[in-house]
Every structure is written in C-alpha cells, then in structure tokens.
Design a protein around this motif. Structure first.
Motif, PDB file in Angstrom:
ATOM      1  N   ARG A   1       0.799  -1.218   0.000  1.00  0.00           N
ATOM      2  CA  ARG A   1       0.000   0.000   0.000  1.00  0.00           C
ATOM      3  C   ARG A   1       0.837   1.275   0.000  1.00  0.00           C
ATOM      4  NH1 ARG A   1      -4.326  -2.477   4.341  1.00  0.00           N
ATOM      5  NH2 ARG A   1      -5.357  -3.890   2.846  1.00  0.00           N
ATOM      6  N   ASP A   2       2.068   1.214   0.467  1.00  0.00           N
ATOM      7  CA  ASP A   2       2.921   2.399   0.494  1.00  0.00           C
ATOM      8  C   ASP A   2       3.726   2.587  -0.786  1.00  0.00           C
ATOM      9  OD1 ASP A   2       2.086   3.057   3.059  1.00  0.00           O
ATOM     10  OD2 ASP A   2       3.681   1.902   4.020  1.00  0.00           O
ATOM     11  N   LEU A   3       3.591   1.665  -1.739  1.00  0.00           N
ATOM     12  CA  LEU A   3       4.347   1.775  -2.988  1.00  0.00           C
ATOM     13  C   LEU A   3       3.757   2.852  -3.885  1.00  0.00           C
ATOM     14  CD1 LEU A   3       4.830  -1.973  -4.010  1.00  0.00           C
ATOM     15  CD2 LEU A   3       6.454  -0.505  -2.813  1.00  0.00           C
ATOM     16  N   PRO A   4       4.586   3.539  -4.682  1.00  0.00           N
ATOM     17  CA  PRO A   4       4.044   4.408  -5.727  1.00  0.00           C
ATOM     18  C   PRO A   4       3.126   3.602  -6.645  1.00  0.00           C
ATOM     19  CG  PRO A   4       6.417   4.713  -5.490  1.00  0.00           C
ATOM     20  CD  PRO A   4       6.060   3.522  -4.655  1.00  0.00           C
ATOM     21  N   GLU A   5       2.127   4.247  -7.208  1.00  0.00           N
ATOM     22  CA  GLU A   5       1.099   3.524  -7.967  1.00  0.00           C
ATOM     23  C   GLU A   5       1.685   2.669  -9.079  1.00  0.00           C
ATOM     24  OE1 GLU A   5      -3.144   4.297 -10.270  1.00  0.00           O
ATOM     25  OE2 GLU A   5      -1.805   5.984  -9.877  1.00  0.00           O
ATOM     26  N   ALA A   6       2.656   3.202  -9.807  1.00  0.00           N
ATOM     27  CA  ALA A   6       3.218   2.443 -10.932  1.00  0.00           C
ATOM     28  C   ALA A   6       3.868   1.154 -10.453  1.00  0.00           C
ATOM     29  CB  ALA A   6       4.233   3.299 -11.686  1.00  0.00           C
ATOM     30  N   GLN A   7       4.624   1.216  -9.357  1.00  0.00           N
ATOM     31  CA  GLN A   7       5.282   0.026  -8.836  1.00  0.00           C
ATOM     32  C   GLN A   7       4.277  -0.928  -8.186  1.00  0.00           C
ATOM     33  OE1 GLN A   7       6.958   3.129  -8.496  1.00  0.00           O
ATOM     34  NE2 GLN A   7       8.150   2.424 -10.255  1.00  0.00           N
ATOM     35  N   ARG A   8       3.240  -0.365  -7.566  1.00  0.00           N
ATOM     36  CA  ARG A   8       2.215  -1.231  -6.975  1.00  0.00           C
ATOM     37  C   ARG A   8       1.518  -2.044  -8.071  1.00  0.00           C
ATOM     38  NH1 ARG A   8      -0.119   2.298  -4.234  1.00  0.00           N
ATOM     39  NH2 ARG A   8      -1.840   2.855  -5.635  1.00  0.00           N
ATOM     40  N   LEU A   9       1.150  -1.387  -9.172  1.00  0.00           N
ATOM     41  CA  LEU A   9       0.512  -2.106 -10.271  1.00  0.00           C
ATOM     42  C   LEU A   9       1.469  -3.116 -10.905  1.00  0.00           C
ATOM     43  CD1 LEU A   9      -1.559   0.669 -12.089  1.00  0.00           C
ATOM     44  CD2 LEU A   9      -2.403  -1.202 -10.651  1.00  0.00           C
ATOM     45  N   GLU A  10       2.736  -2.774 -10.966  1.00  0.00           N
ATOM     46  CA  GLU A  10       3.714  -3.713 -11.513  1.00  0.00           C
ATOM     47  C   GLU A  10       3.764  -4.981 -10.667  1.00  0.00           C
ATOM     48  OE1 GLU A  10       8.502  -3.986 -12.467  1.00  0.00           O
ATOM     49  OE2 GLU A  10       7.533  -2.026 -12.345  1.00  0.00           O
ATOM     50  N   CYS A  11       3.763  -4.818  -9.340  1.00  0.00           N
ATOM     51  CA  CYS A  11       3.772  -5.985  -8.457  1.00  0.00           C
ATOM     52  C   CYS A  11       2.484  -6.786  -8.592  1.00  0.00           C
ATOM     53  CB  CYS A  11       3.960  -5.555  -7.007  1.00  0.00           C
ATOM     54  SG  CYS A  11       5.621  -4.970  -6.587  1.00  0.00           S
ATOM     55  N   LEU A  12       1.352  -6.099  -8.614  1.00  0.00           N
ATOM     56  CA  LEU A  12       0.063  -6.774  -8.649  1.00  0.00           C
ATOM     57  C   LEU A  12      -0.172  -7.518  -9.954  1.00  0.00           C
ATOM     58  CD1 LEU A  12      -2.229  -3.987  -7.123  1.00  0.00           C
ATOM     59  CD2 LEU A  12      -1.649  -6.176  -6.054  1.00  0.00           C
ATOM     60  N   LEU A  13       0.259  -6.931 -11.070  1.00  0.00           N
ATOM     61  CA  LEU A  13      -0.112  -7.451 -12.378  1.00  0.00           C
ATOM     62  C   LEU A  13       1.023  -8.131 -13.128  1.00  0.00           C
ATOM     63  CD1 LEU A  13      -2.306  -4.445 -13.541  1.00  0.00           C
ATOM     64  CD2 LEU A  13      -3.123  -6.697 -12.848  1.00  0.00           C
ATOM     65  N   ALA A  14       2.269  -7.797 -12.812  1.00  0.00           N
ATOM     66  CA  ALA A  14       3.396  -8.348 -13.567  1.00  0.00           C
ATOM     67  C   ALA A  14       4.379  -9.113 -12.697  1.00  0.00           C
ATOM     68  CB  ALA A  14       4.131  -7.224 -14.312  1.00  0.00           C
ATOM     69  N   GLY A  15       4.142  -9.149 -11.379  1.00  0.00           N
ATOM     70  CA  GLY A  15       5.023  -9.905 -10.498  1.00  0.00           C
ATOM     71  C   GLY A  15       4.726 -11.392 -10.594  1.00  0.00           C
ATOM     72  N   GLY A  16       5.750 -12.202 -10.462  1.00  0.00           N
ATOM     73  CA  GLY A  16       5.574 -13.647 -10.522  1.00  0.00           C
ATOM     74  C   GLY A  16       5.671 -14.297  -9.162  1.00  0.00           C
ATOM     75  N   ASP A  17       5.644 -15.625  -9.142  1.00  0.00           N
ATOM     76  CA  ASP A  17       5.818 -16.445  -7.942  1.00  0.00           C
ATOM     77  C   ASP A  17       4.688 -16.319  -6.928  1.00  0.00           C
ATOM     78  OD1 ASP A  17       8.134 -18.006  -8.302  1.00  0.00           O
ATOM     79  OD2 ASP A  17       9.416 -16.274  -7.959  1.00  0.00           O
ATOM     80  N   ASP A  18       3.509 -15.879  -7.365  1.00  0.00           N
ATOM     81  CA  ASP A  18       2.382 -15.791  -6.434  1.00  0.00           C
ATOM     82  C   ASP A  18       1.726 -17.157  -6.205  1.00  0.00           C
ATOM     83  OD1 ASP A  18       2.233 -12.883  -5.975  1.00  0.00           O
ATOM     84  OD2 ASP A  18       1.790 -12.798  -8.108  1.00  0.00           O
ATOM     85  N   TYR A  19       1.595 -17.934  -7.263  1.00  0.00           N
ATOM     86  CA  TYR A  19       0.956 -19.250  -7.222  1.00  0.00           C
ATOM     87  C   TYR A  19      -0.456 -19.194  -6.652  1.00  0.00           C
ATOM     88  CZ  TYR A  19       5.483 -20.560  -8.757  1.00  0.00           C
ATOM     89  OH  TYR A  19       6.632 -20.640  -9.497  1.00  0.00           O
ATOM     90  N   GLU A  20      -1.138 -18.095  -6.967  1.00  0.00           N
ATOM     91  CA  GLU A  20      -2.576 -18.004  -6.738  1.00  0.00           C
ATOM     92  C   GLU A  20      -3.294 -18.570  -7.959  1.00  0.00           C
ATOM     93  OE1 GLU A  20      -3.824 -17.305  -3.979  1.00  0.00           O
ATOM     94  OE2 GLU A  20      -2.262 -16.220  -2.909  1.00  0.00           O
ATOM     95  N   LEU A  21      -4.595 -18.802  -7.839  1.00  0.00           N
ATOM     96  CA  LEU A  21      -5.388 -19.263  -8.971  1.00  0.00           C
ATOM     97  C   LEU A  21      -6.153 -18.096  -9.569  1.00  0.00           C
ATOM     98  CD1 LEU A  21      -6.863 -22.710  -7.874  1.00  0.00           C
ATOM     99  CD2 LEU A  21      -4.737 -22.205  -9.103  1.00  0.00           C
ATOM    100  N   LEU A  22      -6.063 -17.961 -10.876  1.00  0.00           N
ATOM    101  CA  LEU A  22      -6.817 -16.979 -11.646  1.00  0.00           C
ATOM    102  C   LEU A  22      -7.819 -17.780 -12.469  1.00  0.00           C
ATOM    103  CD1 LEU A  22      -6.967 -13.943 -12.595  1.00  0.00           C
ATOM    104  CD2 LEU A  22      -5.391 -14.604 -14.420  1.00  0.00           C
ATOM    105  N   PHE A  23      -9.112 -17.498 -12.322  1.00  0.00           N
ATOM    106  CA  PHE A  23     -10.091 -18.354 -12.978  1.00  0.00           C
ATOM    107  C   PHE A  23     -11.326 -17.568 -13.391  1.00  0.00           C
ATOM    108  CE2 PHE A  23     -11.010 -18.487  -8.453  1.00  0.00           C
ATOM    109  CZ  PHE A  23     -12.403 -18.485  -8.354  1.00  0.00           C
TER     110      PHE A  23
END
Length: 330
Positions: free
Chosen positions: A252-274
C-alpha cells in the motif's frame, strides 16, 4: 556418501502401497493406478539456482517450493495429487543441506497426500526438477481454453507480495525507498510468499466440482501475462477493474506504478486466476469457503480480444511492465 546411499538416507521412506501408488521408489519405474474413470494430470517444473532462487536460500524452503510450484499446476487443473518424482543435481552431498531440504519437501508432500515415487540424482550445478501426477474426472479439468464471454474473472488470495520480496532482496531502489531496508523482517510473511508459496489445491479441486467454473491458470509469471494465456487459448478478451484487485498491506505504500507492476506483472504468487459464469457466483464463494481460500472478483471476460485495465472511473489504464519470460532480457 554415494548416490544410492543418498537416496536411501534422505528420500526413500518406508511406505506400503496405498492410494494410487502400487510401487514406489526402488525399481526402474513407479507404478500408479488412478481411480477408475479418471484422467491423469501431469506437470513438470524446473528450479535452477541463480534463475529461480538465490544461492543462500534456506534448503528447507527450497524443498517446499520445489514441490509447491508443481502442486500449483495440479490446482489449476482441479486435479487431486497422486505422487511425484524428483530429479536432483547437487554440487556435493552435504548432510545438513539434504536433511533440511528433505524436511521441507516431505512436510508439503505429506500435507497434500502426494508421495515421492521416484526420480534421479547426479552431481552438477544445483538444479531441481519435479514431475507431479494427479487425477481428475473427465470433463472436469479446468482448462485454459474454456473461458466464455460474460464470465466473471476471479483471483485467489493476493498477488504482488512475492515480487516485492524479490525486489527488496535485490535491494531495488524503489522497493527499499518505499518500504525500508527492514521490510522483509518487519512485514510478517512477506519473504514467505516468495520462498514458501502455498499451492491452492483445495480450492482447485473444489472449483472442479462447480458447474459454471471454466478456465483456470496458476499465477506464476504475473497476473496479466498469465491471464493472456487464458485469453489466447480461449479466443477471448478481458477487462480488469484495478480498484477490485486485493492489495496486501505491504504494497500500500508503494508508488502507484510500482504497486501495479507488483500486482499485475510480479511472478511467484501461485494463486489461482479463474473464470466462472455469473450464475455460479454463490457456488464459487461456497468453494472458496470450503477450501478456506479467499477469492475476489476482479473483472470480466469479453468477446473483444485483448486485455483492458480499467480505473475506478472506467477509464483505460496502460501497463508498461511485462510478466516474466525466461528468454527475454531481465
């Protein structure tokens, strides 16, 4: 210590044939017998030192992750684990390292009733390759090519924490400036998200039983990039509502651009997207509750090709960061 003594001491466990395993370690092949009328689901993943993990990673965590990334593939298909093989290259046979590695490996294997049934060991640069076997009823596999126009788009848990942990371990300027040098120790579980991911097998199997649950993928290389695999396979497009994305406190404290990069382009989450039909919303939430895994609706599948990111006012936002690719520059 020779190769076969290494296998006997650290990887061959006393076990009688049970479940799908008719014959385990000790012969030229393992023998697995899936439940009658089921299909086999098989996946392999390789972890290479310096590419997938740091040289100083705790061996217990490495044992956990080596199996977790494969179990996550079974979760994405809605398949029940049956067993796995391990091919392991080691620079040397270190007793303490092997004991800790095996402890992490088998703790996760036991938790998912997924026994080690065979593999190989050799001397060489540290490299791990796991092949996992599962079973699923015909017609119930959650395939990438099954998304339908109008489907709701969901993600389990939260994405982005593993990417932030990686950047903090690298000492990346924007991550350190936003979170501080002590963030990895101050933020409980942040490093765990990178080194000890929790595969969502209970959720995957629950979704496989939901009429109206369609395409699924595990988020290993970044949410946006992995979603594109579903869209390409299904011939569909999608809209993601950025305000709906679940955001961990650490981001939450990240600048918006870096926050979106983590949320949308970061790997190794191993969550399910369905994806799932709107009429299946109650059943999806029941599956999430039964598996004790939170899920969040983050968008919708569209007939128009391409992925569109929408802000709170419905305006399109561009994302310049890309998901991970082994053969594209870092």
């Amino acid at each position: 210590m020779g190769e076969f003594e290494l296998i006997r001491r650290y990887f061959q466990r006393p076990q009688s044939p049970a479940g799908a395993v008719v014959l385990g370690i000790g012969d030229d092949c393992a023998l697995l017998e899936p439940s009658p009328g089921h299909q086999l689901a098989i996946s392999s993943d390789m972890l290479v030192e310096g590419r997938h993990f740091f040289a100083n990673v705790a061996p217990e965590a490495l044992g956990h992750k080596a199996l977790a990334v494969n179990l996550s593939d079974l979760a994405a298909m809605g398949a029940r684990p049956l067993g796995f093989t391990l091919a392991l290259a080691l620079p040397q046979a270190d007793d303490a390292w092997l004991a800790a590695f095996a402890q992490g490996l088998f703790a996760l294997a036991d938790a998912h009733a997924c026994p080690l049934v065979g593999g190989d060991t050799t001397r060489g640069p540290l490299n791990l390759c796991v092949t996992v076997f599962g079973e699923v009823q015909p017609g119930r596999a959650l395939r990438r090519d099954a998304a339908q126009a109008g489907d709701d788009l969901y993600v389990s848990g939260r994405t982005g924490e593993a990417r932030l942990a990686l950047e903090l371990m690298r000492g990346t300027d924007w991550a350190v400036a936003a979170c501080g040098k002590e963030a990895l120790t101050r933020q409980a579980g942040l490093r765990e998200r990178l080194e000890r991911p929790a595969p969502r097998n209970a959720l995957g199997m629950a979704l496989a039983a939901v009429d109206g649950a369609h395409a699924t993928i595990d988020v290993s290389d970044g949410l946006a990039g992995d979603l594109d695999h579903i869209l390409q396979a299904s011939g569909m497009g999608a809209e993601i509502e950025l305000a709906a994305l679940p955001v961990a406190p650490a981001l939450r404290d990240l600048p918006e651009a870096q926050r979106l990069e983590c949320l949308l382009a970061g790997g190794d989450d191993y969550e399910l997207l369905f994806t799932a039909a709107p009429a299946a919303q109650a059943a999806v939430q029941a599956a999430a509750q039964a598996s004790q895994t939170p899920v969040t609706r983050i968008g919708r599948i569209k007939e128009r090709p391409g992925l569109r990111l929408l802000d709170a006012s419905g305006q399109t936002v561009s994302l310049t960061a890309r998901s991970f690719d082994h053969f594209v520059g870092d």
